[in-house]
Design an enzyme around this catalytic site. Structure first.
Site, mmCIF file in Angstrom:
data_model
loop_
_atom_site.group_PDB
_atom_site.id
_atom_site.type_symbol
_atom_site.label_atom_id
_atom_site.label_comp_id
_atom_site.label_asym_id
_atom_site.label_seq_id
_atom_site.Cartn_x
_atom_site.Cartn_y
_atom_site.Cartn_z
ATOM 1 N N HIS A 187 -8.675 -4.266 -3.769
ATOM 2 C CA HIS A 187 -8.498 -3.449 -4.843
ATOM 3 C C HIS A 187 -9.748 -2.646 -4.960
ATOM 4 O O HIS A 187 -10.925 -3.053 -5.044
ATOM 5 C CB HIS A 187 -8.405 -4.276 -5.786
ATOM 6 C CG HIS A 187 -7.229 -5.365 -6.220
ATOM 7 N ND1 HIS A 187 -6.097 -4.880 -6.700
ATOM 8 C CD2 HIS A 187 -7.039 -6.596 -5.567
ATOM 9 C CE1 HIS A 187 -5.401 -6.226 -6.587
ATOM 10 N NE2 HIS A 187 -5.744 -7.000 -5.876
ATOM 11 N N HIS A 235 -5.450 -7.209 1.509
ATOM 12 C CA HIS A 235 -5.643 -6.019 0.642
ATOM 13 C C HIS A 235 -6.738 -5.931 -0.249
ATOM 14 O O HIS A 235 -7.324 -7.072 -0.757
ATOM 15 C CB HIS A 235 -4.401 -5.718 -0.296
ATOM 16 C CG HIS A 235 -3.788 -6.953 -1.027
ATOM 17 N ND1 HIS A 235 -3.427 -7.758 -0.759
ATOM 18 C CD2 HIS A 235 -4.020 -6.866 -2.470
ATOM 19 C CE1 HIS A 235 -3.091 -8.653 -1.778
ATOM 20 N NE2 HIS A 235 -3.647 -7.969 -2.857
#
Ligand code: AMP
Ligand code: ZN
Length: 142
Positions: A103, A101
């Site tokens: 940010h 993932h």
């Protein structure tokens, strides 16, 4: 590829609800439940990869353009003056959820301050030695 035990697989594929700001065939972008600043978003690939080293380069090639698009929307929509793109690989790097993932963290003129480190003094010989170790692993002989 999906991992039945992975919470981000479930969120990315809509099995668990999330505050979604963007979705396409490869990614879902959600708001982080523990935001570093207002609008802190996470780009979640819909396929499961543990981290950047394991991910399909055809997929990761799409991440920076998407991060730029989300960051621009944070500037336009939220009045952010900038944004950080942060991506943690491995527990020692701060990764807590082991589904790749990214940010995207909006930054505002009045803070909060974050994503900083204290620079140390680099020694030229040490830099050369470190570079040769990385280049060896990259199989670069020059
Ligand atoms: P990292 O430390 O890079 O692995 O980041 C994990 C991030 O996921 C943290 O910022 C958490 O606040 C966030 N997070 C964990 N679970 C959820 C969730 N269910 N929904 C939204 N964000 C989450
Ligand atoms: Zn997953």
């Amino acid at each position: 590829m999906k991992d039945e035990a992975c919470i981000f697989c479930k969120i990315a594929n809509g099995v668990i609800p999330s505050t979604t700001v963007y979705e396409d065939e490869d990614f879902r972008v959600i708001l982080d439940l523990g935001p570093a600043s207002r609008g802190h978003a996470l780009i979640l690939p819909k396929s499961h990869f543990r981290d950047l080293c394991e991910a399909d380069p055809l997929l990761t090639a799409k991440i920076f353009p998407l991060a730029g698009k989300i960051g621009a929307a944070m500037k336009q929509g939220l009045g952010a003056s900038g944004f950080n793109v942060v991506q943690n690989n491995g527990a020692s790097a701060g990764q807590t959820v082991f589904h790749l993932h990214i940010h995207v963290i909006p930054r505002y003129e009045d803070g909060p301050a974050m994503v900083s480190w204290t620079p140390e003094k680099a020694d030229t010989e040490e830099l050369a030695k470190t570079a040769s170790m990385i280049k060896k692993a990259l199989k670069i002989t020059r």
